[in-house]
Design an enzyme around this catalytic site. Structure first.
Site, short mmCIF file in Angstrom:
data_model
loop_
_atom_site.label_atom_id
_atom_site.label_comp_id
_atom_site.label_asym_id
_atom_site.label_seq_id
_atom_site.Cartn_x
_atom_site.Cartn_y
_atom_site.Cartn_z
N ASP A 5 0.81 -1.22 0.00
CA ASP A 5 0.00 0.00 0.00
C ASP A 5 0.85 1.27 0.00
O ASP A 5 0.37 2.33 -0.38
CB ASP A 5 -0.95 0.00 1.20
CG ASP A 5 -2.12 -0.97 0.98
OD1 ASP A 5 -2.43 -1.25 -0.20
OD2 ASP A 5 -2.70 -1.43 1.95
N GLY A 25 4.43 1.42 -1.25
CA GLY A 25 5.29 1.52 -2.43
C GLY A 25 4.55 1.48 -3.75
O GLY A 25 4.96 2.14 -4.72
N GLY A 28 -8.49 1.71 -1.01
CA GLY A 28 -9.53 0.82 -1.53
C GLY A 28 -10.52 0.44 -0.45
O GLY A 28 -11.16 1.29 0.17
N ASN A 29 -10.60 -0.87 -0.16
CA ASN A 29 -11.60 -1.35 0.79
C ASN A 29 -11.21 -1.11 2.24
O ASN A 29 -12.05 -1.00 3.12
CB ASN A 29 -11.84 -2.85 0.56
CG ASN A 29 -10.54 -3.65 0.58
OD1 ASN A 29 -9.62 -3.35 -0.18
ND2 ASN A 29 -10.46 -4.64 1.44
N TYR A 30 -9.90 -1.04 2.53
CA TYR A 30 -9.43 -0.95 3.91
C TYR A 30 -9.13 0.49 4.29
O TYR A 30 -8.74 1.30 3.46
CB TYR A 30 -8.15 -1.77 4.09
CG TYR A 30 -8.35 -3.08 4.84
CD1 TYR A 30 -8.50 -3.09 6.22
CD2 TYR A 30 -8.37 -4.29 4.17
CE1 TYR A 30 -8.67 -4.28 6.91
CE2 TYR A 30 -8.55 -5.49 4.85
CZ TYR A 30 -8.70 -5.48 6.22
OH TYR A 30 -8.87 -6.66 6.90
N TYR A 32 20.00 -3.83 0.80
CA TYR A 32 20.63 -2.98 1.82
C TYR A 32 21.59 -3.76 2.71
O TYR A 32 22.56 -3.20 3.22
CB TYR A 32 19.56 -2.30 2.70
CG TYR A 32 18.51 -1.49 1.95
CD1 TYR A 32 18.73 -1.05 0.64
CD2 TYR A 32 17.30 -1.16 2.56
CE1 TYR A 32 17.75 -0.33 -0.04
CE2 TYR A 32 16.33 -0.43 1.89
CZ TYR A 32 16.56 -0.02 0.59
OH TYR A 32 15.59 0.69 -0.08
CO CO Z 1 -7.40 -7.80 7.46
#
Ligand code: CO
Length: 679
Positions: free
Chosen positions: A315, A317, A397-399, A592
C-alpha cells in the site's frame, strides 16, 4: 505564475527565513518544482507526476548545519515522471534553489515500475469494457459492464512473458445493485482481467470458475441492516479549560519534555522527525529518533485461487498511501483540544493540493502513571498518565488504516496501527465433497468469503539514541539448569547478543523468551556506567507466511523477519525498494544488507515488521471494528531513574466544586498502618 530564481533571491533579500532542511515541501515549493520540471524539453502533454517529495539531505549535513558546523543543505525534490503514452519512466532530483536537474535515471522496468497513478485506476473500467472477452464473461454470468464495478489491483510479479517491461494491473469485478449499494458484498468470482495501462489493452483474461455472486447485503450504512439504535449512550465530553499542553510552531511541536517535527510525505504519510527529550535539570536536548515512518506495508493473501494467487498489495510503495490521507473531522475522528496539520502534496499534473486536517495532534488522559501507598512511611502518591497522540488515517480501496504515534511522560514511545474498513471478499466455495471447510477463506456472511491474509507494516526507525553511535543487543530470558549456584532451580537470567553486521541482523520475535531489542549508545553511559538505551518491544505475530520460494517472499524479504538493522544510507528509504510496483524482487532490505556493513556503534536504522494475520470473522462484516497492532519503544537506562517523578499530583475532584478543599491533591486517603499490611 512562475517563480524564478530572481524571485527566490528577492525573497532571501527580504530576510525571509529559509525552510528547515527537513521541512515538508510547501505548496509554493511544489509549484516551483512543477515549473522546473514542465520546462524541460522532454516534458509532454501526457507526462504525469507519479511522485514528488523532499529529497532529504544526508543526515550528516543536517546535523552539521544544526551544530553550526556546516552550511544550510541544498533543498531538493525527488520527482518521478511517467510518460503515459509510451510508459517511459524517470526518477529525477531537482534543486529548488538553482532549478537544475541534479540527476535523472531512466527506468527500464527490470527493477520495477513507478507507483500506480490514480489516472491509471480510473482508466480501467473503460479498458475492460472495450474487451469482448470481458463482456462475454459477464454476459454468461447474467451481468453487464453497467452492473459491475471494476477494482484495479497491483499486479505483483510473475513469469508472464507478455508482461515484461509493461505496466500491468489486474482487475476483479463486483456487482453493484444500486447507486449506494456496497459492491464488496457481491464479488464476481472466478473472473479476472490483466490490463496493460499504457496500451490500454487486456493482455490476459482468466475465466476460471462460475461461483454464484453472493447476495448478502454489505450496506452497513443502511438503518435496516443496523437495526434499532442503541439509545442508552450518554455523551462523553473532553475539555481542557486551560487549553492543551503542547505548543506548535510550524511543524515544530513541544510537549512535556518532548520536542519533534511533524512531517508529511505523499508515499509514507506522517513522518516524525528529530524526536528528542529535553533534560529538565540541564535543559540539554537528547535525541532519540531522527526519523520515523511507516515506510512500507504489505497485505499478502493466502488464497491460491486462480483469480487471487497474485493478491499482494504494497500500500505504500505501489499505491503511495499518503495521498489517500483522510481529511479529519473534529468530534468525529478526533475529540478534545486538537491541532490539525494540513497535508500538502503534488497531484499527477504537478500542482500543489492540500488535504485539510490531514494529521491530528492531541492529548489523552491515560490512567495511572505511577502510584504507591506506603505502609511504613504513610506516603500515598499517585500521578496520572497522559499521552500525546500524532495520527493520520488513510483509505486504500476497501481498507482504512490509522497510524497513531504516542509519546508518554515517562519517555515511552508507541506506534499503533488501526485497521478498519471493509474486507476484501470472495464467493465462498462451500464445503468440499467430504464436508471440509474451504481452507483459505472464512465464510463471513452467507455465501461470502473473507480470504485469509496478513497486514505487515514496516516501521523505519532511524535511531539516534543520545547521538548517532548506536548498536543493537538482542536480549532473551535464559533458563538456568539446577546445578552449582542454582541448587533450587529457581534461577533465570538474561542472554545478551550484540547484532554486529547487517547480514546477521534479520531477527524474529519470540515471546517464549520475552525477546526484545535494546538500542544502545556505544559511547554514552548513565549514572550506573551502563550504555544509555531504548528497548524495542515487539508484539509476536507471524512474519510473511508465503513459501520462501514464492514471488512475494523475494519481493518482501523485509517481512520475513520482525527486525533488520542497517547502517544509515540516505538512499535506503523503503523496505521493499524504491520501485515496488512489478518489482521482481531482491530489492530493498535484500540489497541494503548485501554488503554486510557493520552496525555495531554506527549510525543505524531499524526496520521493524509488525501486524496481524487475519482469519476474517463474521463480526468483521459488513464493516470491520478496529483491529490493533503496535510496537513499543521504552527508555532502558536512558534515564537514571523514573523520569516522571516531577509530574505534579492531580487535583482531587472528590470535594464539591467551590467547597473548601476542592483543589485538594489526590493523596493521604489511606493512613499508614504497618500493623495491617495488605500483602
Ligand atoms: Co485484514
Amino acid at each position: 505564475m512562475t517563480i524564478t530564481d530572481t524571485d527566490l533571491a528577492a525573497a532571501d533579500a527580504t530576510g525571509a527565513t529559509p525552510p528547515h532542511p527537513l521541512a515538508s515541501l510547501s505548496a509554493d515549493e511544489f509549484t516551483r518544482i512543477r515549473d522546473i520540471v514542465t520546462a524541460a524539453p522532454d516534458f509532454t502533454e501526457t507526462t504525469r507526476f507519479a511522485y514528488v517529495g523532499l529529497d532529504e539531505p544526508h543526515k550528516r549535513e543536517v546535523l552539521a548545519w544544526q551544530n553550526g558546523d556546516g552550511p544550510l543543505p541544498d533543498r531538493r525534490a525527488r520527482v518521478m515522471l511517467l510518460e503515459m503514452a509510451t510508459g517511459r519512466s524517470t526518477d529525477t532530483v531537482v534543486s529548488l534553489a538553482s532549478g537544475a536537474f541534479v540527476s535523472t535515471v531512466v527506468l527500464d522496468g527490470s527493477t520495477g515500475q513507478l507507483p500506480i497513478l490514480v489516472e491509471e485506476f480510473e482508466a480501467i473500467a473503460s479498458i475492460v469494457a472495450d474487451d469482448a472477452r470481458w463482456v462475454e464473461a459477464l454476459t454468461r454470468r447474467g451481468l453487464t459492464v453497467d452492473t459491475v464495478i471494476c477494482v484495479p489491483l497491483s499486479a505483483g510479479y510473475y513469469d508472464f512473458p507478455e508482461e515484461v517491461g509493461r505496466r500491468i494491473l489486474r482487475v476483479l469485478a463486483f456487482r453493484m445493485d444500486a447507486p449506494h449499494d456496497h459492491p464488496w458484498a457481491h464479488p464476481v468470482d472466478g473472473l479476472s482481467a490483466y490490463v496493460d495501462t499504457a496500451t490500454r489493452t487486456v493482455t490476459r483474461l482468466i475465466d476460471a470458475t462460475d461461483l454464484p455472486v453472493p447476495e448478502t447485503s454489505g450496506n452497513f450504512d443502511d438503518p435496516e441492516l443496523q437495526g434499532p439504535p442503541l439509545d442508552t449512550l450518554k455523551p462523553i465530553v473532553i475539555t481542557q479549560p486551560e487549553g492543551p499542553s503542547y505548543t506548535v510552531e510550524g511543524e515544530n511541536v513541544s510537549w512535556g519534555n518532548w520536542t519533534f517535527q511533524v512531517g508529511f510525505d505523499t508515499r509514507e504519510g506522517l513522518v516524525l522527525r528529530q524526536l528528542a527529550w529535553t533534560d529538565a535539570a540541564t535543559g540539554a536536548s537528547r535525541p532519540v529518533i531522527y526519523r520515523a515512518s511507516i515506510d512500507e506495508m504489505l497485505v499478502p493473501y493466502g488464497d491460491p485461487s486462480p483469480v487471487r494467487f497474485w493478491q499482494n498489495y504494497f500500500d505504500t510503495g505501489e499505491y503511495l498511501f499518503g495521498r489517500f490521507t483522510n481529511s479529519l473531522e473534529l468530534g468525529c475522528d478526533c475529540v478534545g483540544e486538537i491541532h490539525y496539520f494540513d497535508a500538502t502534496m503534488a497531484d499527477e499534473l504537478g500542482n500543489p493540493t492540500t488535504i485539510r486536517n490531514g494529521i491530528c495532534l492531541h492529548e489523552e488522559d491515560f490512567g495511572t502513571l505511577w502510584k504507591h501507598s506506603d505502609m511504613f512511611t504513610g506516603s500515598d502518591e499517585v500521578r496520572r498518565s497522559r499521552r500525546l497522540v500524532i495520527s493520520f488515517f488513510t483509505t486504500v480501496g476497501n481498507y482504512d488504516y490509522g497510524f497513531y504515534w504516542y509519546l508518554y511522560l515517562d519517555g515511552t514511545i508507541e506506534c499503533e496501527a488501526k485497521l478498519t474498513g471493509i474486507l476484501f471478499t470472495s464467493a465462498y466455495p462451500g464445503l468440499s465433497a467430504d464436508g471440509a471447510d474451504y481452507p483459505y477463506a472464512s465464510e463471513v456472511a452467507p455465501g461470502l468469503g473473507g480470504p485469509y491474509h496478513q497486514h505487515l507494516f514496516s516501521a523505519r526507525l532511524d535511531m539516534t539514541v543520545d547521538g548517532i553511535a548506536n548498536a543493537v543487543d538482542e536480549v532473551d530470558v535464559v533458563r538456568v539448569p539446577v546445578g552449582p549456584g542454582n541448587e533450587h532451580g529457581n534461577a533465570f537470567t538474561k542472554g545478551v547478543t550484540r547484532l554486529t553486521t547487517e547480514g546477521s541482523s534479520g531477527r524474529v520475535a519470540d515471546a517464549s523468551v520475552a525477546r526484545a531489542w535494546h538500542i544502545v549508545n556505544s559511547e554514552k553511559t548513565n549514572a550506573m556506567g551502563r550504555p544509555t538505551g531504548y528497548v524495542l518491544l515487539p508484539q509476536e505475530s507471524p512474519t510473511l507466511l508465503a513459501d520462501a520460494s514464492s514471488s512475494i517472499a523475494k519481493r518482501a524479504e523485509f517481512a520475513t523477519k520482525h527486525l533488520f538493522v542497517t547502517a544509515y544510507d540516505p538512499a535506503e528509504r523503503y523496505a521493499a525498494g524504491d520501485f515496488v510496483h512489478q518489482n521482481p524482487g531482491g530489492d530493498g532490505i535484500t540489497k541494503y544488507i548485501a554488503d554486510d556493513a557493520s552496525i555495531d556503534g554506527e549510525d543505524i536504522v531499524l526496520w521493524h515488521t509488525f501486524g496481524p494475520t487475519h482469519f476474517p470473522r463474521p463480526e468483521d462484516w459488513p464493516v470491520m471494528p478496529v483491529d490493533y497492532a503496535k510496537f513499543t519503544l521504552k527508555p532502558y537506562g536512558f534515564f537514571d531513574r523514573n523520569p516522571a517523578l516531577n509530574v505534579p499530583a492531580p487535583a482531587s475532584s472528590h470535594a464539591a466544586p467551590g467547597a473548601a478543599g476542592a483543589d485538594a491533591h489526590c493523596a493521604h486517603h489511606a493512613a499508614a498502618d504497618p500493623a495491617h499490611p495488605h500483602h
